[in-house]
Design a protein around this motif. Structure first.
Motif, PDB file in Angstrom:
ATOM      1  N   LYS A  64       6.075   9.956   7.330  1.00 26.67           N
ATOM      2  CA  LYS A  64       5.645  10.472   6.025  1.00 26.67           C
ATOM      3  C   LYS A  64       6.853  10.578   5.100  1.00 26.67           C
ATOM      4  O   LYS A  64       7.899  11.075   5.495  1.00 26.67           O
ATOM      5  CB  LYS A  64       5.003  11.851   6.199  1.00 26.67           C
ATOM      6  CG  LYS A  64       4.520  12.464   4.910  1.00 26.67           C
ATOM      7  CD  LYS A  64       3.910  13.837   5.152  1.00 26.67           C
ATOM      8  CE  LYS A  64       3.538  14.471   3.830  1.00 26.67           C
ATOM      9  NZ  LYS A  64       3.056  15.831   4.006  1.00 26.67           N
ATOM     10  N   LYS A  80       0.835  -1.201   0.000  1.00 31.14           N
ATOM     11  CA  LYS A  80       0.000   0.000   0.000  1.00 31.14           C
ATOM     12  C   LYS A  80       0.875   1.260   0.000  1.00 31.14           C
ATOM     13  O   LYS A  80       0.604   2.220  -0.722  1.00 31.14           O
ATOM     14  CB  LYS A  80      -0.947   0.007   1.198  1.00 31.14           C
ATOM     15  CG  LYS A  80      -1.917   1.157   1.185  1.00 31.14           C
ATOM     16  CD  LYS A  80      -2.899   1.092   2.329  1.00 31.14           C
ATOM     17  CE  LYS A  80      -3.822   2.307   2.241  1.00 31.14           C
ATOM     18  NZ  LYS A  80      -4.788   2.337   3.312  1.00 31.14           N
ATOM     19  N   GLU A  81       1.933   1.251   0.809  1.00 29.46           N
ATOM     20  CA  GLU A  81       2.858   2.389   0.828  1.00 29.46           C
ATOM     21  C   GLU A  81       3.569   2.508  -0.517  1.00 29.46           C
ATOM     22  O   GLU A  81       3.782   3.610  -1.014  1.00 29.46           O
ATOM     23  CB  GLU A  81       3.905   2.220   1.929  1.00 29.46           C
ATOM     24  CG  GLU A  81       3.417   2.546   3.313  1.00 29.46           C
ATOM     25  CD  GLU A  81       4.527   2.422   4.351  1.00 29.46           C
ATOM     26  OE1 GLU A  81       5.720   2.638   4.016  1.00 29.46           O
ATOM     27  OE2 GLU A  81       4.206   2.099   5.512  1.00 29.46           O
ATOM     28  N   TRP A  82       3.961   1.352  -1.093  1.00 27.70           N
ATOM     29  CA  TRP A  82       4.671   1.389  -2.362  1.00 27.70           C
ATOM     30  C   TRP A  82       3.789   1.971  -3.463  1.00 27.70           C
ATOM     31  O   TRP A  82       4.268   2.720  -4.317  1.00 27.70           O
ATOM     32  CB  TRP A  82       5.180   0.007  -2.757  1.00 27.70           C
ATOM     33  CG  TRP A  82       5.970   0.078  -4.011  1.00 27.70           C
ATOM     34  CD1 TRP A  82       5.605  -0.359  -5.245  1.00 27.70           C
ATOM     35  CD2 TRP A  82       7.240   0.704  -4.180  1.00 27.70           C
ATOM     36  NE1 TRP A  82       6.565  -0.062  -6.167  1.00 27.70           N
ATOM     37  CE2 TRP A  82       7.594   0.596  -5.534  1.00 27.70           C
ATOM     38  CE3 TRP A  82       8.125   1.343  -3.308  1.00 27.70           C
ATOM     39  CZ2 TRP A  82       8.780   1.097  -6.043  1.00 27.70           C
ATOM     40  CZ3 TRP A  82       9.313   1.845  -3.819  1.00 27.70           C
ATOM     41  CH2 TRP A  82       9.630   1.714  -5.175  1.00 27.70           C
ATOM     42  N   GLU A  83       2.510   1.631  -3.471  1.00 29.27           N
ATOM     43  CA  GLU A  83       1.590   2.182  -4.470  1.00 29.27           C
ATOM     44  C   GLU A  83       1.525   3.708  -4.369  1.00 29.27           C
ATOM     45  O   GLU A  83       1.489   4.406  -5.378  1.00 29.27           O
ATOM     46  CB  GLU A  83       0.203   1.562  -4.300  1.00 29.27           C
ATOM     47  CG  GLU A  83       0.139   0.108  -4.726  1.00 29.27           C
ATOM     48  CD  GLU A  83      -1.134  -0.602  -4.291  1.00 29.27           C
ATOM     49  OE1 GLU A  83      -2.056   0.065  -3.746  1.00 29.27           O
ATOM     50  OE2 GLU A  83      -1.202  -1.831  -4.485  1.00 29.27           O
ATOM     51  N   GLU A  84       1.527   4.220  -3.143  1.00 31.17           N
ATOM     52  CA  GLU A  84       1.508   5.672  -2.933  1.00 31.17           C
ATOM     53  C   GLU A  84       2.816   6.303  -3.414  1.00 31.17           C
ATOM     54  O   GLU A  84       2.817   7.343  -4.083  1.00 31.17           O
ATOM     55  CB  GLU A  84       1.287   5.977  -1.453  1.00 31.17           C
ATOM     56  CG  GLU A  84       1.170   7.447  -1.141  1.00 31.17           C
ATOM     57  CD  GLU A  84       0.940   7.713   0.343  1.00 31.17           C
ATOM     58  OE1 GLU A  84       1.327   8.804   0.789  1.00 31.17           O
ATOM     59  OE2 GLU A  84       0.393   6.852   1.042  1.00 31.17           O
ATOM     60  N   ILE A  85       3.937   5.659  -3.098  1.00 35.04           N
ATOM     61  CA  ILE A  85       5.239   6.163  -3.540  1.00 35.04           C
ATOM     62  C   ILE A  85       5.302   6.163  -5.066  1.00 35.04           C
ATOM     63  O   ILE A  85       5.712   7.147  -5.682  1.00 35.04           O
ATOM     64  CB  ILE A  85       6.385   5.302  -2.958  1.00 35.04           C
ATOM     65  CG1 ILE A  85       6.496   5.513  -1.451  1.00 35.04           C
ATOM     66  CG2 ILE A  85       7.714   5.615  -3.645  1.00 35.04           C
ATOM     67  CD1 ILE A  85       7.417   4.532  -0.759  1.00 35.04           C
ATOM     68  N   GLU A  86       4.879   5.056  -5.671  1.00 34.94           N
ATOM     69  CA  GLU A  86       4.928   4.950  -7.133  1.00 34.94           C
ATOM     70  C   GLU A  86       4.091   6.040  -7.799  1.00 34.94           C
ATOM     71  O   GLU A  86       4.562   6.709  -8.728  1.00 34.94           O
ATOM     72  CB  GLU A  86       4.440   3.574  -7.583  1.00 34.94           C
ATOM     73  CG  GLU A  86       4.496   3.390  -9.081  1.00 34.94           C
ATOM     74  CD  GLU A  86       3.955   2.044  -9.531  1.00 34.94           C
ATOM     75  OE1 GLU A  86       4.287   1.641 -10.651  1.00 34.94           O
ATOM     76  OE2 GLU A  86       3.198   1.403  -8.773  1.00 34.94           O
ATOM     77  N   ALA A  87       2.886   6.246  -7.308  1.00 30.32           N
ATOM     78  CA  ALA A  87       2.024   7.285  -7.883  1.00 30.32           C
ATOM     79  C   ALA A  87       2.666   8.665  -7.730  1.00 30.32           C
ATOM     80  O   ALA A  87       2.641   9.478  -8.654  1.00 30.32           O
ATOM     81  CB  ALA A  87       0.648   7.257  -7.214  1.00 30.32           C
ATOM     82  N   GLY A  88       3.260   8.918  -6.583  1.00 30.77           N
ATOM     83  CA  GLY A  88       3.929  10.202  -6.361  1.00 30.77           C
ATOM     84  C   GLY A  88       5.132  10.391  -7.260  1.00 30.77           C
ATOM     85  O   GLY A  88       5.363  11.483  -7.787  1.00 30.77           O
TER      86      GLY A  88
END
Length: 191
Positions: free
Chosen positions: A159, A84-92
């Motif tokens: 964060k 879930k964190e990786w998906e957020e990092i990737e999108a960013g």
């Protein structure tokens, strides 16, 4: 493992939560890690250092009078990032590299960001790597940055923050290249 005297003060610990409990995504790793004695762990660290040295995974510090090669730093303790964190990092990161390419397209074409004084012209036009001869030059698909090394850090709450973007030639990018299988001669060839 983490007693009462263990404190992170105002920092974020990747493995240990606020209540000194191991974060769920680190439990399996910690169980395996605890099986090593300090001597075994040190032996593995030295083996990695030797492998890096033999493979040329080193760097020089410019201006260092000794001029010696240094082994590229590598931590045997992995940074485990839940999906879930990786998906957020990737999108960013996708958003960020898109913005950086749009910025460079504007700088080398319309220069609206300078004309509207969002960024004072002086900072861009006097920059060491700004190339006037590149003005209005069309690049394929408007992609100016093909590889970007974005350094991420975490604040005390965990964060993710961007420390910097290495868009010219990210340090260490060449180590991502794989060698082809060794031939009978024992010589490997770059792919």
């Amino acid at each position: 493992m983490f007693g009462e005297d263990y404190r992170v003060d105002n920092l974020f610990d990747e493995m240990v939560g606020d209540t000194r409990q191991i974060r769920n995504h680190y439990r399996k790793f910690l169980n395996r890690f605890q099986a090593f004695t300090p001597e075994e762990f040190d032996h593995k660290r030295r083996a990695v250092d030797l492998a890096f040295l033999r493979q040329g995974i080193t760097f020089n510090v410019y201006g260092d009078s000794q001029g010696t090669e240094r082994i590229f730093p590598f931590d045997l303790i992995p940074r485990i990032i839940p999906s879930k964190e990786w998906e957020e990092i990737e999108a960013g990161l996708v958003q960020r590299i898109t913005a950086l390419n749009l910025f460079l397209h504007d700088i080398y074409h319309e220069q609206r960001i300078l004309k509207e004084n969002v960024i004072p012209s002086f900072y861009v036009l006097s920059a060491r790597h700004f190339r006037r001869e590149f003005m209005n030059f069309p690049v394929p698909n408007n992609i100016y940055i093909h590889i970007c090394g974005t350094d991420l850090i975490r604040d005390h709450r965990g964060k993710y923050l961007v420390l910097e973007d290495n868009a010219r030639c990210p340090s260490g990018v060449s180590y991502l290249l794989e060698k082809s299988p060794r031939h009978e001669t024992g010589v490997s060839h770059d792919v």
